[in-house]
Design an enzyme around this catalytic site. Sequence first.
Site, PDB file in Angstrom:
ATOM      1  N   LYS A  22       0.895  -1.039   0.010  1.00 37.45           N
ATOM      2  CA  LYS A  22       0.074  -0.213  -0.441  1.00 37.45           C
ATOM      3  C   LYS A  22       1.169   1.287   0.161  1.00 37.45           C
ATOM      4  O   LYS A  22       0.927   1.904  -0.946  1.00 37.45           O
ATOM      5  CB  LYS A  22      -1.299   0.022   1.619  1.00 37.45           C
ATOM      6  CG  LYS A  22      -1.171   1.313   1.890  1.00 37.45           C
ATOM      7  CD  LYS A  22      -2.891   1.572   3.261  1.00 37.45           C
ATOM      8  CE  LYS A  22      -1.819   1.446   4.202  1.00 37.45           C
ATOM      9  NZ  LYS A  22      -1.389   3.024   4.368  1.00 37.45           N
ATOM     10  N   ASN A  23       2.074   1.424   1.373  1.00 38.92           N
ATOM     11  CA  ASN A  23       2.322   2.563   0.566  1.00 38.92           C
ATOM     12  C   ASN A  23       3.769   2.540   0.189  1.00 38.92           C
ATOM     13  O   ASN A  23       4.008   3.920   0.210  1.00 38.92           O
ATOM     14  CB  ASN A  23       3.176   2.617   2.311  1.00 38.92           C
ATOM     15  CG  ASN A  23       2.432   2.999   3.727  1.00 38.92           C
ATOM     16  OD1 ASN A  23       1.131   2.650   2.983  1.00 38.92           O
ATOM     17  ND2 ASN A  23       2.464   2.389   4.721  1.00 38.92           N
ATOM     18  N   CYS A 115      -5.041  12.207  14.293  1.00 39.24           N
ATOM     19  CA  CYS A 115      -5.035  11.262  14.280  1.00 39.24           C
ATOM     20  C   CYS A 115      -4.782  10.082  15.404  1.00 39.24           C
ATOM     21  O   CYS A 115      -4.152  10.701  15.934  1.00 39.24           O
ATOM     22  CB  CYS A 115      -3.060  10.403  12.959  1.00 39.24           C
ATOM     23  SG  CYS A 115      -3.045   9.134  12.402  1.00 39.24           S
ATOM     24  N   ARG A 120       1.293  13.544  14.208  1.00 37.69           N
ATOM     25  CA  ARG A 120       1.737  13.729  12.871  1.00 37.69           C
ATOM     26  C   ARG A 120       1.631  14.731  11.756  1.00 37.69           C
ATOM     27  O   ARG A 120       0.812  15.533  11.036  1.00 37.69           O
ATOM     28  CB  ARG A 120       0.988  12.271  11.831  1.00 37.69           C
ATOM     29  CG  ARG A 120       0.877  11.019  12.475  1.00 37.69           C
ATOM     30  CD  ARG A 120       0.592  10.033  11.873  1.00 37.69           C
ATOM     31  NE  ARG A 120       1.011   9.808  10.997  1.00 37.69           N
ATOM     32  CZ  ARG A 120      -0.289   9.068   9.696  1.00 37.69           C
ATOM     33  NH1 ARG A 120      -0.813   8.002   9.846  1.00 37.69           N
ATOM     34  NH2 ARG A 120       1.004   8.525   8.618  1.00 37.69           N
ATOM     35  N   ASP A 303       5.466  -0.263  11.444  1.00 40.74           N
ATOM     36  CA  ASP A 303       3.499  -0.150  11.767  1.00 40.74           C
ATOM     37  C   ASP A 303       3.726  -1.436  11.878  1.00 40.74           C
ATOM     38  O   ASP A 303       2.888  -2.680  11.191  1.00 40.74           O
ATOM     39  CB  ASP A 303       3.948  -0.339   9.863  1.00 40.74           C
ATOM     40  CG  ASP A 303       3.691   0.804   9.469  1.00 40.74           C
ATOM     41  OD1 ASP A 303       3.331   2.039  10.393  1.00 40.74           O
ATOM     42  OD2 ASP A 303       3.663   2.019   8.666  1.00 40.74           O
ATOM     43  N   ARG A 395      -8.078  -1.006   4.859  1.00 39.06           N
ATOM     44  CA  ARG A 395      -7.877   0.341   4.169  1.00 39.06           C
ATOM     45  C   ARG A 395      -6.242  -0.627   3.804  1.00 39.06           C
ATOM     46  O   ARG A 395      -5.914   0.192   2.852  1.00 39.06           O
ATOM     47  CB  ARG A 395      -6.871   1.621   5.255  1.00 39.06           C
ATOM     48  CG  ARG A 395      -8.387   2.198   5.693  1.00 39.06           C
ATOM     49  CD  ARG A 395      -7.958   3.330   6.832  1.00 39.06           C
ATOM     50  NE  ARG A 395      -6.718   3.696   5.760  1.00 39.06           N
ATOM     51  CZ  ARG A 395      -5.790   4.344   7.159  1.00 39.06           C
ATOM     52  NH1 ARG A 395      -5.676   3.941   8.541  1.00 39.06           N
ATOM     53  NH2 ARG A 395      -4.678   4.764   6.519  1.00 39.06           N
TER      54      ARG A 395
END
Length: 415
Positions: A22-23, A115, A120, A303, A395
């Site tokens: 995804k990133n 967030c 962030r 993560d 997501r």
Amino acid sequence: MDKLLIEGGIPLKGHVPISGAKNAALPLIAATLLAPGKHSFSNVPRLRDIRTMQRLLSYMGAESEHGEHFHIDTSRVHTTEAPYELVKTMRASVLVLGPLVARHRQAKVSLPGGCTIGARPINLHLKGLEQMGVEVQLEHGYVIANAERLRGATVSFDQVTVTGTENLMMAACLADGVTVLENAAREPEVVNLAEYLVKMGALIHGAGTPKITIEGVSELTPGIHTVIPDRIETGTYLVAAGITGGHLTLSPCRPDHVEAIIRKLEMAGLTIEVKDNTLDVQRTSSIHSVDMKTWPFPGFPTDMQAQFMSLMTVGDGVSLITEQIFENRFMHVLELKRLGASINLDGRSAVVRGVQSLSGAPVMATDLRASACLVLAGLAAEGVTEISRIYHLDRGYEAIERKLEAVGARIWRKQ
Ligand code: EPU
């Protein structure tokens, strides 16, 4: 709102296919704004965040289609605005700022809001753009960026920032002169993006090191590129094998992108064999409690912190887990405790005392990686775990129930 139900206690066995990252895909899609025309990507995961980025670019006039490959045509981009309604659902929307201002000399991008994992801010993105000659104003919740010309500059990041590095690298591709990014992020996703920018005609050296040099060119042309395998999804399934006492093979992987994760999981008692792009993981002993600190790449990724904590909840001793990237990334702790985990928070550290077993309970997902950690804990827990708010999971994890079901998990979605 959908919920996930998991009946735990089954050792997972078999093969799990790993999706594209995804990133890595998100900045690639944003980069298409730098060059009008048809771009094509393979291995783009089917995820809610990808659809959000698609909606954002379609609002600007791009046409995209996500079939076997991901095609996007940016020939008819007519607005340089990223509205609040879209940005608020996904912070990575801020990745359009650099490309828009570089190509159109203007952009109006909503400031991402709060967030659950930390404040962030995007001050480092904005400071870097200002150094490149962009005039930045904050008005009515929007970043308004204007520039006559972008000029190369030396930008030294106070803190390693992944999307900040990506934003400035993209902007610098079309600036006059040379930009040097110091203390740049070294994450594989930054390298994947740089490789595509180079295919488009950019002149970039040093991506993957703390110093990236970009020589501006007058224009870029669209191309074709492949998204790297998702290293966080890979790490999550490595833990799934460990926490259930199972045996999984994972492919296609990039073992060089998950070295820190592999090392830590081996210390925790997992046996991991690397063969080309396949990882074979099994647990042959009890789970050892080991300490862990998150770092920017090549360190242990933030993560993966929540998922690693799940594993440590059933370790044979005490583990100290320190979160160094985000100041508030411990929302999963209270939920893990509902499953019987013994965890004490002390500032940016969590002291996890391993327990014999977890027991299923209703829990709530608070962010993407926290959801993954609850799925992992649920797979190991006795009885049924019901996870609500799993839109977070959607997501970032492609077809997670199908992948887990295929290797023996008892997991189902309830509307
Ligand atoms: N930071 C600032 N100012 C800035 C930018 C960052 O203070 O202008 C701080 C952040 O608050 C944080 C640290 O710097 O404390 C690092 O943040 P970074 O900018 O690297 O995070 P990001 O680029 O917003 C990406 C990933 C995240 C991942 C982080 C760290 C994408 C789209 N997102 O976020 O992924 O956690 O890097 O590796 O690439 C996820 O996938 O679940 C996720 C949150």
